[in-house]
Design an enzyme around this catalytic site. Structure first.
Site, PDB file in Angstrom:
ATOM      1  N   HIS A  89       0.476   2.814   2.953  1.00 53.13           N
ATOM      2  CA  HIS A  89      -0.164   3.507   1.835  1.00 53.13           C
ATOM      3  C   HIS A  89      -0.230   2.630   0.588  1.00 53.13           C
ATOM      4  O   HIS A  89       0.501   1.655   0.442  1.00 53.13           O
ATOM      5  CB  HIS A  89       0.577   4.814   1.522  1.00 53.13           C
ATOM      6  CG  HIS A  89       1.976   4.613   1.038  1.00 53.13           C
ATOM      7  ND1 HIS A  89       2.284   4.187  -0.237  1.00 53.13           N
ATOM      8  CD2 HIS A  89       3.157   4.760   1.676  1.00 53.13           C
ATOM      9  CE1 HIS A  89       3.598   4.090  -0.368  1.00 53.13           C
ATOM     10  NE2 HIS A  89       4.144   4.428   0.777  1.00 53.13           N
ATOM     11  N   GLU A 122       7.941   8.788   6.533  1.00 57.81           N
ATOM     12  CA  GLU A 122       8.867   7.707   6.212  1.00 57.81           C
ATOM     13  C   GLU A 122      10.278   8.084   6.635  1.00 57.81           C
ATOM     14  O   GLU A 122      10.618   9.258   6.759  1.00 57.81           O
ATOM     15  CB  GLU A 122       8.813   7.407   4.702  1.00 57.81           C
ATOM     16  CG  GLU A 122       9.738   6.313   4.216  1.00 57.81           C
ATOM     17  CD  GLU A 122       9.500   4.946   4.846  1.00 57.81           C
ATOM     18  OE1 GLU A 122       9.731   4.799   6.074  1.00 57.81           O
ATOM     19  OE2 GLU A 122       9.122   4.018   4.116  1.00 57.81           O
TER      20      GLU A 122
END
Length: 185
Positions: free
Chosen positions: A10, A80
């Site tokens: 990202h 994550e």
């Protein structure tokens, strides 16, 4: 072996810029993060993907959208690494009380174990290896674990793969051996 796995970390967030561990905190991209993520669109548009996946976190979904993949399939397997009590703090801060701490070698109180992270990313590897070209939008540590698992290495091997924000990496094959084709580009 014809499958390829394309990885996109990202774009920049306020916490990624300052080195704060970010897992469950759903931060937006910075203005710089948005601009760089938009720049990924031209590079990725030249490719055809059979499967496009994204983490459910805003920063990954927004990067996918800006890169031209607003309909990416959301999967919790790409979140994550859960840092537990270390969410929102930096490695130097953690090392004030736990000398030598790294996510690769020490536990994160209240967070995920390396085995748990590896287990869910093994599911992504299995999907990607079913054939064709897969594109995933995710996070720094999780994508490094995904790479280690693609290569048949233990989760801890992810420590050797630095991964910057808004970068593209490609995993594939050399004959029957899983390899890195491009890294952190």
């Amino acid at each position: 072996m014809t499958s390829e796995l394309w990885l996109v970390r990202h774009g920049e967030t306020a916490w990624s810029r300052t080195g704060k561990h970010t897992s469950t905190t759903d931060l937006p991209l910075t203005a710089e993060g948005e601009a760089v993520a938009k720049g990924l669109a031209d590079r990725l548009a030249r490719q055809e993907f059979d499967l496009v996946l994204t983490s459910p976190r805003l920063r990954a979904r927004r990067t996918a959208e800006l890169a031209g993949f607003p309909d990416a399939e959301v999967t919790d397997d790409l979140v994550e690494w859960d840092y537990g009590a270390y969410e929102g703090i930096t490695t130097p801060q953690i090392r004030e009380t736990v000398p030598g701490w790294t996510v690769w070698t020490h536990p994160s109180p209240g967070g995920e174990t390396a085995a748990e992270v590896g287990e869910r990313l093994d599911r992504v590897v299995a999907r990607a290896r079913s054939g064709g070209r897969t594109l995933v939008f995710g996070h720094g540590h999780a994508l490094r674990v995904l790479t280690a698992r693609w290569l048949g290495l233990p989760v801890s091997a992810g420590s050797h793969f630095r991964l910057d924000t808004s970068t593209v990496s490609v995993l594939g094959w050399e004959r029957e051996t899983p390899v890195m084709l491009r890294w952190n580009a």
